[in-house]
Motif scaffolding. Structure first.
Motif, PDB file in Angstrom:
ATOM      1  N   LEU A 159       0.837  -1.191   0.000  1.00 13.31           N
ATOM      2  CA  LEU A 159       0.000   0.000   0.000  1.00 13.31           C
ATOM      3  C   LEU A 159       0.878   1.249   0.000  1.00 13.31           C
ATOM      4  O   LEU A 159       1.991   1.245   0.555  1.00 13.31           O
ATOM      5  CB  LEU A 159      -0.916  -0.002   1.221  1.00 13.31           C
ATOM      6  CG  LEU A 159      -1.996  -1.097   1.205  1.00 13.31           C
ATOM      7  CD1 LEU A 159      -2.539  -1.351   2.600  1.00 13.31           C
ATOM      8  CD2 LEU A 159      -3.123  -0.703   0.264  1.00 13.31           C
ATOM      9  N   LYS A 213      -7.890 -12.273   0.247  1.00 11.85           N
ATOM     10  CA  LYS A 213      -7.912 -12.142  -1.208  1.00 11.85           C
ATOM     11  C   LYS A 213      -7.176 -13.323  -1.827  1.00 11.85           C
ATOM     12  O   LYS A 213      -6.099 -13.722  -1.357  1.00 11.85           O
ATOM     13  CB  LYS A 213      -7.273 -10.820  -1.646  1.00 11.85           C
ATOM     14  CG  LYS A 213      -7.900  -9.598  -0.968  1.00 11.85           C
ATOM     15  CD  LYS A 213      -9.404  -9.561  -1.113  1.00 11.85           C
ATOM     16  CE  LYS A 213     -10.055  -8.372  -0.436  1.00 11.85           C
ATOM     17  NZ  LYS A 213     -10.077  -8.435   1.026  1.00 11.85           N
ATOM     18  N   GLU A 250      -6.819  -6.774   5.795  1.00 12.26           N
ATOM     19  CA  GLU A 250      -6.980  -7.332   4.448  1.00 12.26           C
ATOM     20  C   GLU A 250      -8.445  -7.573   4.122  1.00 12.26           C
ATOM     21  O   GLU A 250      -8.897  -7.348   3.001  1.00 12.26           O
ATOM     22  CB  GLU A 250      -6.194  -8.641   4.311  1.00 12.26           C
ATOM     23  CG  GLU A 250      -6.292  -9.252   2.917  1.00 12.26           C
ATOM     24  CD  GLU A 250      -5.464 -10.511   2.744  1.00 12.26           C
ATOM     25  OE1 GLU A 250      -5.733 -11.265   1.771  1.00 12.26           O
ATOM     26  OE2 GLU A 250      -4.551 -10.756   3.556  1.00 12.26           O
ATOM     27  N   ILE A 302     -10.480  -4.665   2.601  1.00  4.60           N
ATOM     28  CA  ILE A 302     -10.155  -4.160   1.255  1.00  4.60           C
ATOM     29  C   ILE A 302     -11.281  -4.573   0.323  1.00  4.60           C
ATOM     30  O   ILE A 302     -11.655  -5.737   0.251  1.00  4.60           O
ATOM     31  CB  ILE A 302      -8.809  -4.718   0.762  1.00  4.60           C
ATOM     32  CG1 ILE A 302      -7.648  -4.171   1.594  1.00  4.60           C
ATOM     33  CG2 ILE A 302      -8.595  -4.392  -0.708  1.00  4.60           C
ATOM     34  CD1 ILE A 302      -6.301  -4.776   1.248  1.00  4.60           C
ATOM     35  N   TYR A 328     -11.819  -3.271  -5.635  1.00  5.28           N
ATOM     36  CA  TYR A 328     -10.475  -3.081  -6.173  1.00  5.28           C
ATOM     37  C   TYR A 328     -10.450  -3.290  -7.680  1.00  5.28           C
ATOM     38  O   TYR A 328     -11.278  -3.974  -8.269  1.00  5.28           O
ATOM     39  CB  TYR A 328      -9.489  -4.035  -5.486  1.00  5.28           C
ATOM     40  CG  TYR A 328     -10.053  -5.405  -5.215  1.00  5.28           C
ATOM     41  CD1 TYR A 328     -10.116  -6.369  -6.206  1.00  5.28           C
ATOM     42  CD2 TYR A 328     -10.546  -5.725  -3.955  1.00  5.28           C
ATOM     43  CE1 TYR A 328     -10.654  -7.615  -5.959  1.00  5.28           C
ATOM     44  CE2 TYR A 328     -11.074  -6.974  -3.688  1.00  5.28           C
ATOM     45  CZ  TYR A 328     -11.127  -7.919  -4.700  1.00  5.28           C
ATOM     46  OH  TYR A 328     -11.666  -9.149  -4.462  1.00  5.28           O
ATOM     47  N   LEU A 374      -7.992   0.649  -4.913  1.00  3.81           N
ATOM     48  CA  LEU A 374      -8.863  -0.057  -3.981  1.00  3.81           C
ATOM     49  C   LEU A 374      -9.555   0.893  -3.022  1.00  3.81           C
ATOM     50  O   LEU A 374      -9.138   2.042  -2.827  1.00  3.81           O
ATOM     51  CB  LEU A 374      -8.039  -1.070  -3.183  1.00  3.81           C
ATOM     52  CG  LEU A 374      -6.861  -0.472  -2.391  1.00  3.81           C
ATOM     53  CD1 LEU A 374      -7.150  -0.508  -0.902  1.00  3.81           C
ATOM     54  CD2 LEU A 374      -5.571  -1.220  -2.705  1.00  3.81           C
ATOM     55  N   ILE A 388     -10.566   1.011   1.018  1.00  5.86           N
ATOM     56  CA  ILE A 388     -10.148   0.346   2.249  1.00  5.86           C
ATOM     57  C   ILE A 388     -10.653   1.122   3.451  1.00  5.86           C
ATOM     58  O   ILE A 388     -10.740   2.360   3.429  1.00  5.86           O
ATOM     59  CB  ILE A 388      -8.605   0.199   2.300  1.00  5.86           C
ATOM     60  CG1 ILE A 388      -8.183  -0.631   3.521  1.00  5.86           C
ATOM     61  CG2 ILE A 388      -7.904   1.542   2.244  1.00  5.86           C
ATOM     62  CD1 ILE A 388      -6.706  -1.015   3.529  1.00  5.86           C
TER      63      ILE A 388
END
Length: 688
Positions: free
Chosen positions: A314, A602, A647, A650, A653, A669, A671
């Protein structure tokens, strides 16, 4: 045989249309008997002859060979000929069906076929008993050429001589010619009649290969130097002292699905590129002389290695959402990015544009707005692909205060630039729930060319009223994916269609040319009788005019990636793609009481369009099984790994190659820490 004379005579023509996929499967993850691992060795298919019957017979079963050798089956004698086969299924191999009949002219016979159509037809013939799969083999192309590392097997038919059919299978060209002289008929592909292929045998020489397959650093400088590449391995070995080598043959096998590729080189070190991330590979090595006419192996001529998992960092500072750089000042959710190429012109050439949901103000209505970069994209200048200027309020789509039939609230969208042949506009695919509360995928084309900001054919630059979205309005949308019960583009079993992404060959052309074969993934609810997961992903393929949701023939269920949310396909070149998705069935890290969407970890899958069906497109069956899905790693800007909570939150995306090169991959993305509205941020792949 009563059957082959009429049927087999047409065989090369009848199966020619599958020759491409058969050969292509050697480089893919498709296999007749499922996604098996690479084969564990070979067996001998031993030939026998019965002088009284004048018939030939082969078997690759050791116990059956012992039974026949013992005389219990009658007066069968070995001819001394045999060829290698694979006893187990593996990717790139095709099952050979075996049949038996004792009903034809009182003479028993066995028949073998690798052709699915021929196998299916014989299984309906009462004269023949299906005995199962005898062995597995690679297949030739339509010209009769076998894949590297294999040799042709000829099938010859006795033309019903002696009043009963019989076939002989041989790798010997002299035996083939002998049988033709005796009135037998060649069957199969090419001028010599090749029905399938057999693995080639190689002599073992005294060769200390020192063969290795190793990971390599993603970069020699910067933060990426600390990580191994997710797509490259280095193969190295020592030349044999006893041989004048003209070339080496390296066979690389994908450890997840068994797909194989063969490389030829004169060097003793090869960088293997364009591999799958977090994937085990094995390699075997041959040293060849005389231009490859004869090849040799060694006792230690195999090596193993694995690529690294993808690592996404990130952008910003620190180890929290608060320290992340915002890609656009008012970015909230529904993030989607579009790359424009040099032909876009008029201030849009080589620039990026976001279609996103901005932060809502008091009394505001959800919208899908536009933000654009201030300069042409350059890999050397991160601001050219990480900083966008908002055009919210003057561009895009705004939810109407009063619902139209199809648009009550606008949600996720994706801008797809169209080729000049399709009008040179931007087609905005977007999701909206309608007056009936059901969510569909809709589309609108821009009226300002490749600027892609104005989708209203009237005087306004936004779409914002029920009249705009209604029939005859300036923003009347086209239904792309309808839902169950709709009069237009209905999708049986699907109650809502959301979070879609269109895939086309973006590395080959930043514009979509509308050619048949592009595909779309989209989120669905649970599908009763098909998937009980709350979130799944359907699959639609463009036929040149419409998007057609794909269904399974056996039960009518839509073809689904199950427990998948916000899936995104990314082009890897040719007909290869990877697919990222969240797995909401994994709730570890979810904050109790949070109203923010939690997508779980993910995951990542791969597909090669050459695997099945038409080799110029990606069918649903071209994707790896979800059981093969890999994880990916996310880092905060300071290098710490995100925990399950971070995670899992998120969402929305979009993956992009800002310069059109896989050397720079960016993830845009939304978040959140789980307790506040999300922001628009970005991550960069550290180890391509």
């Amino acid at each position: 045989m009563l059957f082959p004379q009429a049927f087999i005579a047409r065989l090369p023509q009848r199966v020619r249309h599958v020759a491409g996929p058969l050969l292509a499967a050697l480089l893919s993850c498709a296999a007749v008997d499922g996604h098996a691992q690479a084969n564990g060795g070979t067996a001998d298919a031993i030939e026998y002859f019965h002088a009284g019957l004048g018939h030939y017979f082969i078997t690759a079963f050791a116990d059956e060979a012992a039974f026949v050798d013992g005389g219990a089956a009658g007066d069968w004698r070995r001819t001394g000929l045999s060829f290698k086969v694979y006893p187990a299924s593996a990717s790139g191999l095709y099952a050979v069906c075996r049949f038996y009949s004792a009903r034809l002219a009182q003479k028993s016979t066995h028949f073998y076929t690798p052709f699915a159509e021929e196998c299916a037809a014989l299984r309906t013939n009462l004269d023949w008993q299906f005995e199962g799969h005898a062995f597995h083999v690679p297949m030739p192309d339509s010209a009769g050429a076998c894949p590297s590392g294999s040799i042709p097997v000829h099938r010859l038919y006795n033309n019903n001589q002696g009043g009963a059919p019989n076939h002989r299978y041989t790798t010997s060209s002299s035996v083939r010619n002998q049988m033709l002289s005796a009135g037998w008929i060649a069957e199969g592909y090419g001028a010599t009649g090749v029905t399938f292929c057999a693995p080639e045998e190689h002599a073992v020489i005294d060769w200390d290969t020192r063969f290795s397959l190793q990971g390599v650093p993603a970069s020699t400088t910067g933060p990426a130097a600390a990580y191994a590449s997710s797509t490259r391995l280095l193969a190295g070995w020592q030349a044999p002292a006893v041989l004048a080598v003209s070339e080496y043959r390296l066979t690389l096998t994908d450890g997840i699905c068994g797909a194989q590729t063969v490389l030829r080189t004169t060097a003793t070190e090869v960088m293997l590129t364009d591999l799958k991330s977090d994937t085990p590979y094995t390699a075997s090595l041959l040293a060849c002389t005389s231009g490859g006419a004869q090849c040799y192996s060694a006792t230690q001529a195999t090596a193993s290695g694995s690529t690294a998992a993808e690592i996404w960092q990130l952008q910003g500072s620190g180890n929290s959402v608060a320290g992340l750089s915002r890609i656009v000042s008012d970015g909230n959710a529904r993030i989607s990015a579009t790359r424009f190429g040099p032909q876009a012109g008029d201030g849009m050439a080589n620039r990026l544009q976001l279609y996103y949901g901005p932060m809502m103000t008091a009394g505001g209505r959800p919208s899908l707005s536009v933000a654009v970069t201030a300069m042409e994209t350059s890999a050397a200048d991160p601001s050219s692909y990480l900083q966008f200027t908002s055009l919210a309020g003057s561009t895009g789509l705004i939810s109407p205060s009063t619902a139209s039939a199809l648009v009550k609230q606008v949600a996720t969208g994706q801008g797809v630039p169209l080729s000049e042949a399709l009008g040179g506009a931007v087609r905005l695919f977007f999701e909206a729930d309608g007056a009936d509360g059901k969510t569909r995928i809709l589309s609108l084309d821009s009226h300002d060319g490749h600027h892609g900001r104005d989708f209203n054919s009237g005087g306004a630059t936004t779409c914002s009223t029920a009249a705009d979205y209604g029939s005859g309005g300036g923003c009347a949308p086209t239904v792309v994916i309808g839902v169950e019960g709709d009069a237009t583009r209905p999708s049986p079993g699907i109650r809502n269609a959301r979070q879609h992404k269109v895939a086309w060959a973006t590395l080959d052309n930043w514009r979509w040319d509308g050619a048949a074969g592009s595909f779309m993934v989209f989120t669905t609810d649970s599908v009763p009788g098909c998937s009980s997961h709350n979130m799944n992903h359907g699959y639609a393929v463009w036929d040149g005019s419409n998007w057609n949701v794909q269904y399974r023939a056996e039960d009518g269920c839509p073809k689904l990636f199950t427990s998948a949310q916000a899936a995104f396909p990314m082009h890897l070149g040719g007909v290869r793609y990877k697919l990222y998705y969240g797995d909401p069935s994994v709730s570890t890290g979810r904050i109790a009481g949070s109203r923010m969407p939690f997508l779980g970890p993910k995951k990542l899958l791969y597909a090669d369009g050459a695997s099945t069906g038409q080799a110029d497109r990606v069918d649903f069956e071209d994707w790896e099984a979800q059981s093969a899905a890999r994880g990916i790693t996310f880092l905060w800007p300071n290098g710490e790994v995100l925990n399950d909570t971070a995670e899992g939150y998120i969402d929305d995306y979009h993956f992009l190659t800002p310069t059109g090169s896989l050397g720079l991959q960016v993830m845009y993305l939304a978040i959140t820490a789980g307790t506040e509205p999300p922001i628009g941020a970005a991550a960069v792949l550290l180890n391509p």
